[in-house]
Scaffold this active site. Sequence first.
Site, PDB file in Angstrom:
ATOM      1  N   HIS A 114       0.827  -1.216   0.000  1.00 59.32           N
ATOM      2  CA  HIS A 114       0.000   0.000   0.000  1.00 59.32           C
ATOM      3  C   HIS A 114       0.857   1.261   0.000  1.00 59.32           C
ATOM      4  O   HIS A 114       0.574   2.206  -0.749  1.00 59.32           O
ATOM      5  CB  HIS A 114      -0.941   0.000   1.207  1.00 59.32           C
ATOM      6  CG  HIS A 114      -1.958  -1.092   1.168  1.00 59.32           C
ATOM      7  ND1 HIS A 114      -2.847  -1.322   2.197  1.00 59.32           N
ATOM      8  CD2 HIS A 114      -2.234  -2.031   0.218  1.00 59.32           C
ATOM      9  CE1 HIS A 114      -3.620  -2.360   1.879  1.00 59.32           C
ATOM     10  NE2 HIS A 114      -3.261  -2.807   0.696  1.00 59.32           N
ATOM     11  N   HIS A 167      -9.047  -1.972  -5.658  1.00 57.56           N
ATOM     12  CA  HIS A 167      -8.010  -2.310  -4.677  1.00 57.56           C
ATOM     13  C   HIS A 167      -6.973  -3.253  -5.282  1.00 57.56           C
ATOM     14  O   HIS A 167      -5.785  -3.177  -4.943  1.00 57.56           O
ATOM     15  CB  HIS A 167      -8.588  -2.934  -3.405  1.00 57.56           C
ATOM     16  CG  HIS A 167      -7.535  -3.139  -2.359  1.00 57.56           C
ATOM     17  ND1 HIS A 167      -7.036  -2.105  -1.589  1.00 57.56           N
ATOM     18  CD2 HIS A 167      -6.820  -4.238  -2.003  1.00 57.56           C
ATOM     19  CE1 HIS A 167      -6.094  -2.561  -0.798  1.00 57.56           C
ATOM     20  NE2 HIS A 167      -5.934  -3.855  -1.033  1.00 57.56           N
ATOM     21  N   ASP A 201      -3.020  -2.616  -5.296  1.00 60.12           N
ATOM     22  CA  ASP A 201      -2.011  -3.601  -4.900  1.00 60.12           C
ATOM     23  C   ASP A 201      -0.994  -3.846  -6.014  1.00 60.12           C
ATOM     24  O   ASP A 201       0.215  -3.935  -5.763  1.00 60.12           O
ATOM     25  CB  ASP A 201      -2.686  -4.927  -4.549  1.00 60.12           C
ATOM     26  CG  ASP A 201      -3.181  -4.991  -3.109  1.00 60.12           C
ATOM     27  OD1 ASP A 201      -2.860  -4.081  -2.321  1.00 60.12           O
ATOM     28  OD2 ASP A 201      -3.890  -5.964  -2.772  1.00 60.12           O
ATOM     29  N   HIS A 244      -0.189 -11.009  -5.290  1.00 60.54           N
ATOM     30  CA  HIS A 244       1.172 -10.607  -4.957  1.00 60.54           C
ATOM     31  C   HIS A 244       2.211 -11.565  -5.547  1.00 60.54           C
ATOM     32  O   HIS A 244       3.236 -11.132  -6.082  1.00 60.54           O
ATOM     33  CB  HIS A 244       1.345 -10.534  -3.441  1.00 60.54           C
ATOM     34  CG  HIS A 244       0.354  -9.639  -2.771  1.00 60.54           C
ATOM     35  ND1 HIS A 244       0.279  -8.291  -3.038  1.00 60.54           N
ATOM     36  CD2 HIS A 244      -0.611  -9.894  -1.847  1.00 60.54           C
ATOM     37  CE1 HIS A 244      -0.691  -7.758  -2.308  1.00 60.54           C
ATOM     38  NE2 HIS A 244      -1.242  -8.710  -1.585  1.00 60.54           N
TER      39      HIS A 244
END
Length: 307
Positions: A78, A241, A245, A268
Amino acid sequence: MLQQRTLKSITRAVGVGLHSGQRVELTLRPAPADTGIVFRRVDLPEPVDIPMRAESVTDTRLASTVSTGGAKVQTVEHIMSACAGLGLDNLYIDITADEVPILDGSASSFVFLLQSAGIELQKAPRRFIRVLRPVEVREGEGDHLKWARLEPYHGFKLSFEIDFDHRVVNATGQRYEFDLSVGQYARDIARARTFGFTKEVEYMRSRGLALGGGLDNAIVMDDHKVLNAGGLRYDDEFVKHKILDAMGDLYIVGKPLLAAYSAFRSGHALNNKLLRELLAQSDAYEIVTFEDTRQAPRGFGEIARAW
């Protein structure tokens, strides 16, 4: 010349880690040109610096964790997204624990901190990684397929599609495209919060995770509805979001990308795998600067404003 950027002054924040629940202090400090973004674990007997590089990522379960030696910092995506969105190149981030505070679950608090400190131009050219040909990583097949791709683009554009089988998520937009040269990061992306489901939260807490999570720093849903009193900040907050990310994960490479990123159900782990795949192919990218700001992609020459 398109110049590198750092902060004008020092700024600080205090919060709790999403997974650890620990109190943590951040001190954001200006850094010299060509430093990059460096986390510094100041709580250890000897402070340890962890520079942002693709190979610094050592864990991608639920968040991006970077480490060097025995020192690590979790949940960096973030604040890294805020740095990417504001075009910040050089920064020291002193941290007193092993996890970045979650604050409100988005990047907006970090944007506010960085903007409050002020952004200063430096006497060094801003260096970009320009993607020269498509690079893609894929995992799974059929219903389990997920992929992420980088393609040549004179700017930085992200397109993301999510696929959640949940009535609340299904009722919102599950695909979104954001172009940094025409959109406004702080307005369009930064306020999108992380999200989870009550049954997942209960399971994670039983395993010592999400100890700092709650309705004040995440969107929480049961089987039927959003439990947060204020509802959603954006109609398509979930997919936004994921864009947030991805911007943070990709900025861990250490330089801004000139590329079009697209992804389906990525996360991720796959984002970091994509960076490593790019760097492993020396003919797939080059490092460029812009001596004439007029040749830079639209929007990259200005210092980003807040909202």
